[in-house]
Scaffold this motif. Structure first.
Motif, PDB file in Angstrom:
ATOM      1  N   ARG A   1     -10.675   5.821   0.986  1.00 52.14           N
ATOM      2  CA  ARG A   1      -9.379   5.414   1.034  1.00 52.14           C
ATOM      3  C   ARG A   1      -8.626   5.522   2.334  1.00 52.14           C
ATOM      4  N   ALA A   2      -7.797   4.675   2.454  1.00 53.19           N
ATOM      5  CA  ALA A   2      -6.813   5.168   3.702  1.00 53.19           C
ATOM      6  C   ALA A   2      -5.364   4.791   3.225  1.00 53.19           C
ATOM      7  N   VAL A   3      -4.478   5.648   3.923  1.00 52.97           N
ATOM      8  CA  VAL A   3      -3.321   5.907   3.673  1.00 52.97           C
ATOM      9  C   VAL A   3      -2.482   5.539   4.948  1.00 52.97           C
ATOM     10  N   ALA A   4      -1.550   4.662   5.185  1.00 51.11           N
ATOM     11  CA  ALA A   4      -0.796   4.351   6.184  1.00 51.11           C
ATOM     12  C   ALA A   4       0.458   4.648   5.838  1.00 51.11           C
ATOM     13  N   PHE A   5       1.253   5.543   7.035  1.00 49.29           N
ATOM     14  CA  PHE A   5       2.674   5.836   6.760  1.00 49.29           C
ATOM     15  C   PHE A   5       3.660   5.108   7.800  1.00 49.29           C
ATOM     16  N   THR A   6       4.810   4.678   7.233  1.00 50.90           N
ATOM     17  CA  THR A   6       5.928   4.170   8.298  1.00 50.90           C
ATOM     18  C   THR A   6       6.963   5.319   8.295  1.00 50.90           C
ATOM     19  N   PHE A   7       7.272   5.653   9.062  1.00 50.64           N
ATOM     20  CA  PHE A   7       8.197   6.806   9.432  1.00 50.64           C
ATOM     21  C   PHE A   7       9.765   6.032   9.852  1.00 50.64           C
ATOM     22  N   VAL A   8      10.722   6.716   9.233  1.00 53.96           N
ATOM     23  CA  VAL A   8      12.317   6.255   9.653  1.00 53.96           C
ATOM     24  C   VAL A   8      12.789   7.682   9.827  1.00 53.96           C
ATOM     25  N   ARG A   9      13.501   8.162  10.860  1.00 51.05           N
ATOM     26  CA  ARG A   9      14.112   9.256  11.067  1.00 51.05           C
ATOM     27  C   ARG A   9      13.544  10.434  10.975  1.00 51.05           C
ATOM     28  N   ASP A  10      12.092  10.281  11.390  1.00 46.73           N
ATOM     29  CA  ASP A  10      11.285  11.432  11.200  1.00 46.73           C
ATOM     30  C   ASP A  10      10.957  11.909   9.875  1.00 46.73           C
ATOM     31  N   ARG A  11      10.896  10.997   9.021  1.00 45.38           N
ATOM     32  CA  ARG A  11      10.716  11.381   7.537  1.00 45.38           C
ATOM     33  C   ARG A  11       9.761  10.122   7.349  1.00 45.38           C
ATOM     34  N   ILE A  12       8.712  10.256   6.159  1.00 50.29           N
ATOM     35  CA  ILE A  12       7.879   9.152   5.665  1.00 50.29           C
ATOM     36  C   ILE A  12       8.638   8.284   4.710  1.00 50.29           C
ATOM     37  N   ALA A  13       8.918   7.080   5.131  1.00 48.08           N
ATOM     38  CA  ALA A  13       9.484   6.110   4.277  1.00 48.08           C
ATOM     39  C   ALA A  13       8.892   5.226   3.631  1.00 48.08           C
ATOM     40  N   VAL A  14       7.547   4.781   4.093  1.00 49.12           N
ATOM     41  CA  VAL A  14       6.611   3.916   3.127  1.00 49.12           C
ATOM     42  C   VAL A  14       5.117   4.531   3.471  1.00 49.12           C
ATOM     43  N   ILE A  15       4.559   4.613   2.084  1.00 45.46           N
ATOM     44  CA  ILE A  15       3.002   4.891   2.179  1.00 45.46           C
ATOM     45  C   ILE A  15       2.392   3.834   1.637  1.00 45.46           C
ATOM     46  N   ASP A  16       1.457   3.295   2.366  1.00 48.23           N
ATOM     47  CA  ASP A  16       0.707   2.237   1.717  1.00 48.23           C
ATOM     48  C   ASP A  16      -0.774   2.716   1.668  1.00 48.23           C
ATOM     49  N   ILE A  17      -1.545   2.774   0.405  1.00 51.85           N
ATOM     50  CA  ILE A  17      -2.569   3.258   0.142  1.00 51.85           C
ATOM     51  C   ILE A  17      -3.522   2.312  -0.317  1.00 51.85           C
ATOM     52  N   VAL A  18      -4.681   2.172   0.538  1.00 52.64           N
ATOM     53  CA  VAL A  18      -5.703   1.023   0.244  1.00 52.64           C
ATOM     54  C   VAL A  18      -6.904   1.610  -0.160  1.00 52.64           C
ATOM     55  N   THR A  19      -7.623   1.246  -1.171  1.00 54.12           N
ATOM     56  CA  THR A  19      -9.015   1.526  -1.849  1.00 54.12           C
ATOM     57  C   THR A  19      -9.971   0.486  -2.003  1.00 54.12           C
ATOM     58  N   ASP A  20      -9.379  -0.683  -1.778  1.00 56.70           N
ATOM     59  CA  ASP A  20     -10.296  -1.872  -2.284  1.00 56.70           C
ATOM     60  C   ASP A  20     -11.520  -1.984  -0.934  1.00 56.70           C
ATOM     61  N   PRO A  21     -12.497  -1.719  -1.221  1.00 57.12           N
ATOM     62  CA  PRO A  21     -13.672  -1.991  -0.490  1.00 57.12           C
ATOM     63  C   PRO A  21     -13.334  -3.064   0.600  1.00 57.12           C
ATOM     64  N   GLY A  22     -13.062  -4.179   0.039  1.00 58.59           N
ATOM     65  CA  GLY A  22     -13.048  -5.332   1.040  1.00 58.59           C
ATOM     66  C   GLY A  22     -11.740  -4.983   2.088  1.00 58.59           C
ATOM     67  N   ARG A  23     -10.816  -4.661   1.522  1.00 51.47           N
ATOM     68  CA  ARG A  23      -9.684  -4.372   2.636  1.00 51.47           C
ATOM     69  C   ARG A  23      -9.777  -3.143   3.458  1.00 51.47           C
ATOM     70  N   LEU A  24     -10.777  -2.322   3.050  1.00 50.99           N
ATOM     71  CA  LEU A  24     -11.007  -1.125   3.900  1.00 50.99           C
ATOM     72  C   LEU A  24     -11.979  -1.476   5.009  1.00 50.99           C
ATOM     73  N   ALA A  25     -12.938  -2.395   4.860  1.00 53.01           N
ATOM     74  CA  ALA A  25     -13.909  -2.563   5.790  1.00 53.01           C
ATOM     75  C   ALA A  25     -12.962  -3.366   6.772  1.00 53.01           C
ATOM     76  N   GLU A  26     -11.767  -4.058   6.427  1.00 50.04           N
ATOM     77  CA  GLU A  26     -11.096  -4.770   7.649  1.00 50.04           C
ATOM     78  C   GLU A  26     -10.156  -3.999   8.517  1.00 50.04           C
ATOM     79  N   LEU A  27     -10.030  -2.767   7.812  1.00 56.05           N
ATOM     80  CA  LEU A  27      -8.961  -1.818   8.608  1.00 56.05           C
ATOM     81  C   LEU A  27      -9.767  -1.403  10.191  1.00 56.05           C
ATOM     82  N   ASP A  28      -8.762  -0.990  11.004  1.00 54.84           N
ATOM     83  CA  ASP A  28      -8.941  -0.724  12.386  1.00 54.84           C
ATOM     84  C   ASP A  28      -8.839   0.973  12.154  1.00 54.84           C
TER      85      ASP A  28
END
Length: 281
Positions: free
Chosen positions: A250-277
């Motif tokens: 799995r991959a977890v991407a974070f978006t930060f706002v004011r030095d805190r984590i504001a969005v967490i996007d978790i990807v587990t689908d093998p197809g989507r994982l293969a497309e990630l850099d």
């Protein structure tokens, strides 16, 4: 035969908190959000409710289109939202229960960032990323193909991250990331709260979670996975990856706002994982 109006009203009221949250995230104004929801009620009254199989989906589509029209009108006139209060602030004489539900799904900091998006991008991002509406349904709202809706949401996601992340440099983001990872590994609920924005949104394979307490509780429950996680750049965003036997689980991407984590996007689908850099840090 038209369904009983009282029955329609009851079903509409069941949907109102979610519709109001969608409209508020779209428009950034509680007053305008209520106007959009009221317009949806008027259109429902004019429609034959008996022919609507999925009332929630139908109302979300209507509210989305109303908000899209309002955003386009505002953009053409270079207007600001009508509500002068801080986004997410309670309005006078508002329903406390509805405001509590709204506060769980609308982040003041994110509303500021969403102002950087075009109306189409904002609608695609809000409906899909924040409320888990499928791309096919988003496409019906904006009058585009599902592929176009997916592209709009993807473009919006990149722009949200690009607008938010410069507020914290790489060193500070890495410090927040390390603190999050350490707290998750220990199941430390209080430490997780310290690095999460109060209105954080986590998009997971199982749906969307909102609010620091809810997200922290979920993260604290995955201590085993956190111990296998490694810091990484996920499509250029600061995040984590979990490797199992050397394979990306799995991959977890974070978006930060004011030095805190504001969005967490978790990807587990093998197809989507293969497309990630992915770049390990």
């Amino acid at each position: 035969m038209r369904p009983d109006n009282d029955y329609l009203a009851r079903r509409f009221e069941e949907q109102r908190p979610r519709l109001r949250a969608v409209a508020h995230r779209m428009l950034g104004s509680l007053a305008e959000a209520d106007d959009a929801v009221q317009e949806a009620w008027l259109r429902l009254n004019r429609a034959d409710g008996q022919d609507i199989d999925n009332l929630g989906g139908w109302l979300t589509t209507v509210v989305g289109r109303v908000c899209l029209d309002m955003l386009r009108t505002r953009r053409s006139r270079a207007e600001e939202p009508l509500d002068p209060r801080e986004p997410g602030a309670p309005e006078p004489d508002a329903d406390p229960e509805q405001d509590a539900l709204l506060a769980d799904s609308v982040g003041a900091a994110l509303l500021v960032v969403l102002e950087t998006l075009t109306p189409g991008e904002r609608l695609a991002f809000v409906l899909h990323d924040m409320f888990a509406v499928p791309h096919e349904e988003v496409a019906a709202v904006i009058g585009r193909s599902p592929a176009a809706a997916r592209q709009l949401a993807s473009r919006a996601r990149r722009r949200v991250r690009g607008a938010a992340e410069p507020r914290a440099d790489l060193v500070r983001r890495r410090a927040v990331l390390d603190a999050f990872l350490a707290a998750a590994r220990e199941g430390d609920f209080e430490a997780l709260l310290k690095v999460l924005d109060p209105d954080v949104v986590a998009r997971t394979p199982g749906g969307v979670a909102a609010g620091a307490a809810t997200v922290a509780a979920g993260a604290a429950g995955f201590a085993r996975l956190a111990r296998a996680a490694r810091p990484a750049l996920v499509d250029g965003a600061t995040g984590l990856v979990v490797l199992v036997d050397g394979e990306l689980e799995r991959a977890v991407a974070f978006t930060f706002v004011r030095d805190r984590i504001a969005v967490i996007d978790i990807v587990t689908d093998p197809g989507r994982l293969a497309e990630l850099d992915i770049t390990l840090l």
